[in-house]
Write an enzyme that holds these catalytic residues in place. Structure first.
Site, short mmCIF file in Angstrom:
data_model
loop_
_atom_site.label_atom_id
_atom_site.label_comp_id
_atom_site.label_asym_id
_atom_site.label_seq_id
_atom_site.Cartn_x
_atom_site.Cartn_y
_atom_site.Cartn_z
N CYS A 191 2.64 7.32 -6.81
CA CYS A 191 3.45 8.49 -7.13
C CYS A 191 2.53 9.69 -7.33
O CYS A 191 1.74 9.73 -8.28
CB CYS A 191 4.26 8.22 -8.40
SG CYS A 191 5.07 9.67 -9.10
N ASN A 250 -5.95 7.42 3.09
CA ASN A 250 -5.79 6.82 4.41
C ASN A 250 -4.35 6.99 4.87
O ASN A 250 -3.42 6.53 4.20
CB ASN A 250 -6.13 5.33 4.38
CG ASN A 250 -6.11 4.70 5.76
OD1 ASN A 250 -7.02 4.93 6.57
ND2 ASN A 250 -5.07 3.93 6.05
N GLU A 251 -4.19 7.70 5.99
CA GLU A 251 -2.86 7.99 6.52
C GLU A 251 -1.89 8.46 5.43
O GLU A 251 -0.83 7.88 5.22
CB GLU A 251 -2.30 6.75 7.24
CG GLU A 251 -3.12 6.34 8.45
CD GLU A 251 -2.56 5.13 9.18
OE1 GLU A 251 -2.81 5.00 10.39
OE2 GLU A 251 -1.86 4.31 8.55
N GLU A 260 -8.93 5.99 14.17
CA GLU A 260 -8.58 4.62 14.53
C GLU A 260 -8.11 4.63 15.98
O GLU A 260 -7.01 5.09 16.29
CB GLU A 260 -7.48 4.06 13.61
CG GLU A 260 -7.90 3.94 12.16
CD GLU A 260 -6.81 3.34 11.28
OE1 GLU A 260 -5.83 2.78 11.82
OE2 GLU A 260 -6.92 3.45 10.04
N ARG A 277 0.85 -1.20 0.00
CA ARG A 277 0.00 0.00 0.00
C ARG A 277 0.88 1.24 0.00
O ARG A 277 2.08 1.16 0.14
CB ARG A 277 -0.92 0.00 1.22
CG ARG A 277 -0.18 0.02 2.55
CD ARG A 277 -1.12 0.04 3.72
NE ARG A 277 -0.38 0.00 4.98
CZ ARG A 277 -0.95 0.05 6.19
NH1 ARG A 277 -2.26 0.13 6.29
NH2 ARG A 277 -0.22 0.01 7.28
#
Length: 660
Positions: free
Chosen positions: A107, A141-142, A304, A103
């Protein structure tokens, strides 16, 4: 106050969904986060979309009277996309291609990836944007985690050169401002400029590295804002966020800038992870939560929240009974108004089958389930009362992304270097947390704020500013005004000696702060992790990492080095200088947490800020709610503790209601 869970219905059978949602509701949860890794499901072939699974899930979410936050699924992408456009992946500093199968490999400089992102996000926004159960969006996500905010691919090089040309206009300007006459690295063509990737010995020009980090930050920020524009167009009125991760300054991304076009900050709370044998100290967790709250200076979300032992390949510490409930309480006390537990049920397969959730791999209700359920029941009234109220404080620590970046590639001392994993250099994080810890252990409400943000500093009695080596003249003037008008500034070593182009000033340390601090520094050393003795009156302190020998001009000595092994024993280590109506403390070394507590006792008392030491493991906060005010005391130890007149059980807490 919202309690929810991260839910992955695609990993379970449809017959499980109703029962899952029922179990969540019984626990006190009312919302789920969905879909942040579901690109391959929703676009199985290029331009062919299938939203049926999440249509069915959202129908059940709505039927159960719950809500959902949807994640745009761009943190990982389907193999067919990589097959068609192999250039869309990043290259690491060492030249490793971030291929398919993991994951965060995208780029952000790739036009093909931008186009693919636009297609999936637009389709999702059009399809789900007005769904009554959808109450918001998490973008990606993050973003930037696991080193994914630095890319050394050919496309990154191409965009870096374009970025440099836009900033400097001419190569003559770039050569002068980078100081390229040094070692004769004078560029005569934009295409001669490389990326500052892996090297054999001597590093690249620090000005070049700093610009590379700025460029990479701009690439990621523009990518997140690009998605935000699509969602704003097709999902009107639904708030937008993205989720940060420990530790605050691990990325080189300007998170204040990133969140400038989002509605609220989210953060992922893992006080222990992987093979750690003990959790992070509670002041570090609070410092990170206050960093998240401070980015927009308003309530934040934990997207989270730790609910079970976590790890990808190895596991470590098991929280004793009460500790996960205490971590939940701590997050709310520090300003969280939404909590989503990671995760509802532990995956039976894949890379996160060791990331334990509220439930384990089966459906049996666990001790974690009952502990969190009881905690939610116990704190729900308090949490709802303070949910959207400001977190008030008279003390703030200021942080700066430019100096965080600077200390990654030029840390000055081995004591300011810490890489727990290859992609992390978090020495700046630890130093900031150490400065913050002193006020936290003295139970003083404290903010953590970006130095560049438009915050009113006049409401703070004390500002602390560590590692402000690379300065902005406008910030220096703002600090002068703050102190002149009566504020107390606690300034750290190596302050004010380098401009934004990475040029050192000609004045002695602390450079542009010389008049304010009333000291000069001509000698210094970097003792790394070795401890150096200091004495403040009769109190023994310890310093390390970096030691400046302070020569007062107008300042008074607060503490002196007191170490028989050092030739500068007896010289000033900490000073205080009157400036206008205020004071400037200058701390010429990195104090240990215990030493900071002793120093802050003096500073806070003189500034008129109430404080109280209840023990190294006791944390107390003060919050104002809509109906009541509160004093919250938390015991972060596995033993019974006396806190004032209260006895707290292991990992227990007391919420004292105070009439307004």
């Amino acid at each position: 106050m919202i309690f929810g869970a991260c839910y992955y219905p695609e990993q379970w059978n449809p017959k499980d969904w109703d029962e899952d949602l029922k179990i969540m509701k019984e626990m006190g949860l009312s919302s789920v986060r969905l879909a942040e890794f579901a690109w391959g499901l929703m676009e199985p072939k290029e331009g062919k979309f299938d939203f049926s699974l999440f249509d069915a899930v959202l129908k059940k979410v709505q039927d159960h009277g719950m809500t959902a936050i949807l994640g745009t699924p761009t943190a990982t992408f389907p193999p067919w996309l990589y097959k068609k456009f192999p250039e869309i992946v990043q290259v690491s500093k060492d030249g490793i291609i971030r291929g398919i199968g993991t994951r965060r490999q995208a780029c952000f400089s790739s036009p093909a990836y931008q186009k693919a992102t636009e297609r999936i996000v637009t389709a999702m926004a059009k399809h789900f944007g007005n769904h009554p159960a959808v109450v918001g969006w998490q973008i990606d996500n993050e973003p930037g985690h696991e080193g994914s905010d630095v890319d050394y691919s050919p496309l990154a090089l191409k965009n870096f050169r374009t970025w440099l040309k836009a900033k400097y206009k001419t190569l003559d300007s770039l050569n002068k401002r980078w100081g390229n006459v040094f070692w004769g690295v004078l560029y005569t063509d934009w295409n001669e400029i490389p990326l500052p990737a892996a090297h054999v010995a001597s590093n690249f020009n620090p000005a070049m590295i700093q610009d590379y980090y700025r460029f990479q930050s701009d690439e990621l920020v523009s990518y997140i804002h690009f998605q935000a524009e699509i969602l704003r167009k097709y999902s009107k009125g639904k708030p937008l966020t993205t989720n940060l991760y420990p530790s605050p300054f691990l990325p080189i991304t300007d998170m204040e800038k990133l969140f400038s076009k989002l509605d609220y900050v989210s953060w992922d709370n893992y006080p222990v992870w992987g093979n750690q044998q003990e959790p992070y100290p509670h002041p570090l967790v609070t410092a990170t939560q206050q960093y998240s709250r401070g980015l927009k200076n308003k309530p934040y979300t934990v997207m989270e929240q730790f609910s079970g032992v976590q790890g990808h390949d190895t596991l470590g510490y098991l929280p004793p009974p009460g500790q996960i409930g205490l971590w939940l309480t701590q997050a709310i006390v520090n300003g969280a108004n939404q909590i989503y537990f990671f995760r509802y049920r532990t995956a039976r397969f894949g890379q996160e089958q060791l990331c334990y959730g509220i439930l384990d791999h089966g459906k049996r209700k666990t001790a974690k389930y009952f502990e969190l359920k009881k905690t939610i029941e116990d704190i729900n009234e308090f949490a709802s009362d303070i949910a959207d109220s400001p977190y008030k404080a008279e003390v703030a620590i200021l942080h700066d992304i430019e100096n965080s970046r600077n200390y990654k590639h030029q840390p000055l001392s081995d004591g300011l270097k810490f890489s727990p994993v290859p992609f992390a250099q978090v020495g700046y994080d630890i130093e900031l947390a150490t400065w913050f810890a002193g006020t936290n252990v003295l139970n003083v409400n404290a903010h953590s704020l970006p130095i560049s943000a438009e915050n009113d500093w006049s409401k703070y009695k004390v500002l602390t500013l560590p590692l402000y080596t690379m300065f902005d003249p406008s910030i220096v003037e703002k600090l002068k005004t703050y102190v002149t008008n009566g504020g107390t500034l606690v300034l750290g070593y190596r302050a004010g000696i380098k401009d934004k182009d990475h040029w050192m000033v000609e004045e002695p340390v602390p450079g542009v702060f010389g008049e304010m601090t009333g000291v000069e520094v001509f000698q210094f050393e970097a003792p790394a992790t070795d401890k150096v003795g200091i004495r403040m009156g009769i109190l023994p302190l310890k310093g390390s990492k970096f030691c400046e020998i302070l020569e007062p001009t107008t300042a008074k000595v607060v503490a002196r080095y007191n170490d028989s092994k050092k030739f500068y024993s007896g010289k000033a280590a900490i000073t205080v200088n009157s400036f206008g109506k205020g004071k400037v403390y200058y701390v010429g070394t990195s104090l240990t947490p215990e030493s900071f507590i002793l120093l802050y006792r003096k500073i806070l008392k003189e500034a008129g800020v109430p404080f109280g030491f209840l023990g190294a493991t006791i944390e107390r906060h003060y919050r104002e709610g809509k109906q009541f005010n509160y004093e919250i005391t938390m015991n972060h130890s596995n033993r019974y503790k006396l806190a004032g007149l209260s006895i707290l059980k292991p990992f227990g807490y007391k919420i004292k209601r105070i009439p307004k």
